[in-house]
Design a protein around this motif. Structure first.
Motif, PDB file in Angstrom:
ATOM      1  N   PRO A  38       0.938  -1.120   0.257  1.00 45.07           N
ATOM      2  CA  PRO A  38       0.032  -0.083  -0.185  1.00 45.07           C
ATOM      3  C   PRO A  38       1.028   1.315   0.057  1.00 45.07           C
ATOM      4  N   PHE A  39       0.466   2.409  -1.047  1.00 47.60           N
ATOM      5  CA  PHE A  39       1.039   3.443  -0.770  1.00 47.60           C
ATOM      6  C   PHE A  39       0.537   4.577  -0.327  1.00 47.60           C
ATOM      7  N   ASP A  40       1.043   5.244   0.565  1.00 48.65           N
ATOM      8  CA  ASP A  40       0.428   6.551   1.121  1.00 48.65           C
ATOM      9  C   ASP A  40       0.741   7.747   0.574  1.00 48.65           C
ATOM     10  N   ALA A  41       0.168   8.574   0.074  1.00 45.93           N
ATOM     11  CA  ALA A  41       0.541   9.778  -0.644  1.00 45.93           C
ATOM     12  C   ALA A  41       1.350  11.055   0.020  1.00 45.93           C
ATOM     13  N   ILE A  42       1.188  10.977   1.210  1.00 51.85           N
ATOM     14  CA  ILE A  42       1.812  12.124   1.972  1.00 51.85           C
ATOM     15  C   ILE A  42       3.175  11.683   2.056  1.00 51.85           C
ATOM     16  N   PRO A  43       3.969  12.463   1.440  1.00 52.02           N
ATOM     17  CA  PRO A  43       5.455  12.120   1.491  1.00 52.02           C
ATOM     18  C   PRO A  43       6.162  12.557   2.369  1.00 52.02           C
ATOM     19  N   ARG A  44       7.179  11.671   2.713  1.00 57.24           N
ATOM     20  CA  ARG A  44       8.317  12.366   3.905  1.00 57.24           C
ATOM     21  C   ARG A  44       9.233  13.164   3.115  1.00 57.24           C
ATOM     22  N   ILE A  45       9.520  14.367   3.876  1.00 61.62           N
ATOM     23  CA  ILE A  45      10.154  15.448   3.331  1.00 61.62           C
ATOM     24  C   ILE A  45      11.436  15.587   4.254  1.00 61.62           C
ATOM     25  N   ILE A  46      12.457  15.736   3.407  1.00 59.25           N
ATOM     26  CA  ILE A  46      13.670  15.739   4.022  1.00 59.25           C
ATOM     27  C   ILE A  46      14.666  16.871   3.530  1.00 59.25           C
ATOM     28  N   GLU A  47      14.747  18.118   4.291  1.00 60.80           N
ATOM     29  CA  GLU A  47      15.490  19.187   3.801  1.00 60.80           C
ATOM     30  C   GLU A  47      16.745  18.825   3.420  1.00 60.80           C
ATOM     31  N   LYS A  48      17.290  19.812   2.601  1.00 60.05           N
ATOM     32  CA  LYS A  48      18.856  19.647   1.804  1.00 60.05           C
ATOM     33  C   LYS A  48      19.802  19.460   2.652  1.00 60.05           C
ATOM     34  N   GLU A  49      19.878  20.370   3.763  1.00 59.73           N
ATOM     35  CA  GLU A  49      20.964  20.452   4.826  1.00 59.73           C
ATOM     36  C   GLU A  49      20.917  19.106   5.495  1.00 59.73           C
ATOM     37  N   GLU A  50      19.718  18.459   5.947  1.00 59.56           N
ATOM     38  CA  GLU A  50      19.824  17.326   6.692  1.00 59.56           C
ATOM     39  C   GLU A  50      20.056  15.963   5.593  1.00 59.56           C
ATOM     40  N   PHE A  51      19.523  16.153   4.571  1.00 59.47           N
ATOM     41  CA  PHE A  51      19.854  15.075   3.684  1.00 59.47           C
ATOM     42  C   PHE A  51      21.663  14.740   3.509  1.00 59.47           C
ATOM     43  N   ASP A  52      22.088  16.163   3.231  1.00 59.12           N
ATOM     44  CA  ASP A  52      23.770  16.363   3.037  1.00 59.12           C
ATOM     45  C   ASP A  52      24.401  15.429   4.226  1.00 59.12           C
ATOM     46  N   TYR A  53      23.883  15.814   5.396  1.00 57.42           N
ATOM     47  CA  TYR A  53      24.420  15.147   6.502  1.00 57.42           C
ATOM     48  C   TYR A  53      24.213  13.575   6.530  1.00 57.42           C
ATOM     49  N   LEU A  54      23.033  13.144   6.162  1.00 58.47           N
ATOM     50  CA  LEU A  54      22.867  11.888   5.916  1.00 58.47           C
ATOM     51  C   LEU A  54      23.885  11.231   4.864  1.00 58.47           C
ATOM     52  N   GLU A  55      23.910  12.144   3.729  1.00 57.27           N
ATOM     53  CA  GLU A  55      25.092  11.639   2.705  1.00 57.27           C
ATOM     54  C   GLU A  55      26.226  11.329   3.273  1.00 57.27           C
ATOM     55  N   ARG A  56      26.770  12.328   4.014  1.00 52.58           N
ATOM     56  CA  ARG A  56      28.265  12.037   4.545  1.00 52.58           C
ATOM     57  C   ARG A  56      28.301  10.969   5.478  1.00 52.58           C
ATOM     58  N   GLY A  57      27.373  10.534   6.241  1.00 52.30           N
ATOM     59  CA  GLY A  57      27.392   9.424   7.069  1.00 52.30           C
ATOM     60  C   GLY A  57      27.271   8.145   6.417  1.00 52.30           C
ATOM     61  N   LEU A  58      26.385   8.173   5.144  1.00 49.74           N
ATOM     62  CA  LEU A  58      26.126   6.848   4.750  1.00 49.74           C
ATOM     63  C   LEU A  58      27.285   6.478   3.834  1.00 49.74           C
ATOM     64  N   LYS A  59      27.961   7.274   3.045  1.00 53.99           N
ATOM     65  CA  LYS A  59      29.156   7.154   2.498  1.00 53.99           C
ATOM     66  C   LYS A  59      30.170   6.795   3.429  1.00 53.99           C
ATOM     67  N   GLN A  60      30.348   7.442   4.274  1.00 56.50           N
ATOM     68  CA  GLN A  60      31.454   6.921   5.386  1.00 56.50           C
ATOM     69  C   GLN A  60      31.215   5.410   5.812  1.00 56.50           C
ATOM     70  N   ARG A  61      29.866   5.045   6.055  1.00 55.91           N
ATOM     71  CA  ARG A  61      29.580   3.606   6.447  1.00 55.91           C
ATOM     72  C   ARG A  61      29.842   2.924   5.890  1.00 55.91           C
ATOM     73  N   VAL A  62      29.482   3.036   4.335  1.00 59.03           N
ATOM     74  CA  VAL A  62      29.706   1.985   3.234  1.00 59.03           C
ATOM     75  C   VAL A  62      30.994   1.817   2.907  1.00 59.03           C
ATOM     76  N   ILE A  63      31.878   3.051   2.853  1.00 60.52           N
ATOM     77  CA  ILE A  63      33.503   2.564   2.713  1.00 60.52           C
ATOM     78  C   ILE A  63      33.976   1.707   3.571  1.00 60.52           C
ATOM     79  N   ALA A  64      33.611   1.904   4.933  1.00 62.88           N
ATOM     80  CA  ALA A  64      34.159   0.997   6.051  1.00 62.88           C
ATOM     81  C   ALA A  64      33.750  -0.385   5.866  1.00 62.88           C
ATOM     82  N   LEU A  65      32.637  -0.396   5.667  1.00 60.11           N
ATOM     83  CA  LEU A  65      32.103  -1.792   5.452  1.00 60.11           C
ATOM     84  C   LEU A  65      32.602  -2.727   4.194  1.00 60.11           C
ATOM     85  N   ASN A  66      32.815  -2.008   3.173  1.00 53.64           N
ATOM     86  CA  ASN A  66      33.571  -2.492   2.043  1.00 53.64           C
ATOM     87  C   ASN A  66      35.106  -2.842   2.529  1.00 53.64           C
ATOM     88  N   LEU A  67      35.761  -2.019   3.254  1.00 50.58           N
ATOM     89  CA  LEU A  67      37.096  -2.338   3.804  1.00 50.58           C
ATOM     90  C   LEU A  67      37.121  -3.509   4.749  1.00 50.58           C
TER      91      LEU A  67
END
Length: 439
Positions: A38-67
């Motif tokens: 089931p799809f709900d039409a009310i989107p989750r909204i993430i501000e650019k600055e908040e996603f930029d922070y998530l992006e940095r953390g996600l990249k860091q984590r995936v690099i470490a997991l690959n190593l």
């Protein structure tokens, strides 16, 4: 007003999703059950600055997991240096001795990582799980956004929103980066797989061939599929949607009828790339999750940007003592389970259930982790003629080519049960689009 227009079309969107076969299937107790997501039409909204922070953390984590994956199947330096206990690693059900000494094309193990996060009511994001084997779910927000654009184009005309249609481009870049020469294929076990819709959808969007095991064969240490004219065509990369143990009956489970005999031999010799690499399960074991912050410090010399949920390993005597003393306020997870299964809350157990579980915990401490219950944020969902709030998580997707790429979207899943923290589709949850604002 624009969002209101989209909400008015939510029934139309779900009808179109059903018509296009946007479903997921569950095969359990020898029964296959397919149902709509089931799809709900009310989107989750993430501000650019908040996603930029998530992006940095996600990249860091995936690099470490690959190593970590590269290290654990070669030098095992992280074990030698006492950061991770050897017996804990090799007791993991995801560890595969067959992968020892085998290095994937361009040293990439996790080409597609699905990282599950929640946002606590304290405003902080917490990582709950790392999915590095066959993470699914990107296709659902992709097609939902596509249908929403058609149903309510005015909603998206002036919205400062990142376009999520580039996932296929990122996936194609990932496949091309490790392709050793030949066609790209998506290997599916068939329509009775839970995510078969996604397999076919991504094949269409990336231009890859959708194939099953019977359409591939190994000849002279190379992988081929048979074209429409009967001619054998070389395969350079396999995006597999089959679990490790079923990939190759000659090297793994001999009873597999959906794999390709000697596929792993071709992979071992570097004559084909496999996305994601076999053996990744050792890194997304829920027990190994406990050690990821230590991996980041060890391999990268950095402090983790994103936090784990506070986690305890009954494997350790000190942690077992804490779990026993605080059992009623913890959530316990079986490290071998997925999809919301094997998750129990101490507070919801009867006296007998608690006694039985504690006996099992003491007998098999490596089998479980315990976590503090994160009071994560509720999101609004539509229900009947109004809205209600329900628990929701976010699966973020990180793809790896010459560098990690975080998709500026994601799969937001929510519980439809007002009393539940479990959001998985297999447990009756629904999904939303994730809007990442562009400015």
């Amino acid at each position: 007003m624009q969002e209101l227009e989209l909400l008015k079309n939510t029934d139309t969107v779900n009808e179109l999703l059903a018509r296009y076969g946007v479903k997921f299937g569950i095969y359990k107790n020898n029964t296959f059950k397919e149902q709509l997501f089931p799809f709900d039409a009310i989107p989750r909204i993430i501000e650019k600055e908040e996603f930029d922070y998530l992006e940095r953390g996600l990249k860091q984590r995936v690099i470490a997991l690959n190593l970590f994956l590269k290290d654990i199947y070669s030098k095992k330096q992280i074990v030698k240096d006492g950061i991770l206990p050897e017996d804990f690693i090799f007791a993991s059900s995801g560890y595969m001795a067959e992968c020892e000494g085998v290095t994937p094309v361009k040293d990439i193990y996790s080409h597609i990582s699905g990282i599950d996060l929640v946002k606590g009511k304290d405003g902080n994001w917490y990582i709950l799980e790392d999915n590095l084997r066959v993470p699914s779910g990107a296709s659902y927000p992709m097609i939902a956004r596509e249908i929403c654009r058609r149903s309510s184009p005015e909603t998206f005309q002036d919205t400062r929103l990142e376009d999520n249609r580039n996932y296929a481009k990122l996936l194609r870049k990932t496949m091309d980066h490790v392709n050793v020469g030949g066609h790209s294929v998506i290997l599916t076990p068939g329509r009775y797989n839970a995510a078969y819709f996604e397999h076919s959808y991504l094949a269409e969007k990336t231009g890859a061939h959708l194939v099953n095991g019977s359409e591939l064969r190994v000849v002279d240490d190379k992988l081929y599929f048979e074209g429409y004219d009967g001619k054998l065509e070389r395969v350079g990369v396999v995006y597999r949607r089959i679990s490790d143990e079923y990939l190759d009956p000659m090297n793994f489970n001999p009873e597999s009828v959906i794999g390709i005999p000697h596929l792993y031999d071709v992979f071992r010799k570097g004559n084909v790339a496999i996305i994601n690499a076999p053996g990744n399960g050792v890194a997304d074991d829920k027990g190994i999750y406990y050690f990821v912050p230590k991996m980041i410090r060890y391999y990268l010399g950095e402090e983790p940007i994103l936090n784990n949920a506070p986690t305890y390993l009954p494997f350790y005597e000190e942690d077992m003592k804490y779990v026993l003393e605080n059992f009623d306020r913890l959530v316990l997870k079986d490290v071998a389970e997925a999809g919301g299964y094997g998750v129990v809350f101490g507070s919801s157990m009867t006296k007998q259930q608690k006694e039985d579980f504690l006996a099992l915990l003491k007998e098999e401490p490596r089998r479980f982790i315990a976590q503090e219950v994160i009071d994560f944020q509720d999101l609004e969902i539509l229900e009947e003629d109004g809205t209600v709030e329900r628990k929701a998580d976010l699966r973020a997707f990180v793809l790896m080519a010459d560098e990690p790429m975080v998709w500026k979207s994601g799969l937001t899943r929510f519980s439809r049960n007002p009393d539940s923290f479990i959001v998985n589709s297999s447990q009756g949850g629904g999904f939303k689009d994730t809007w990442v604002l562009s400015r």
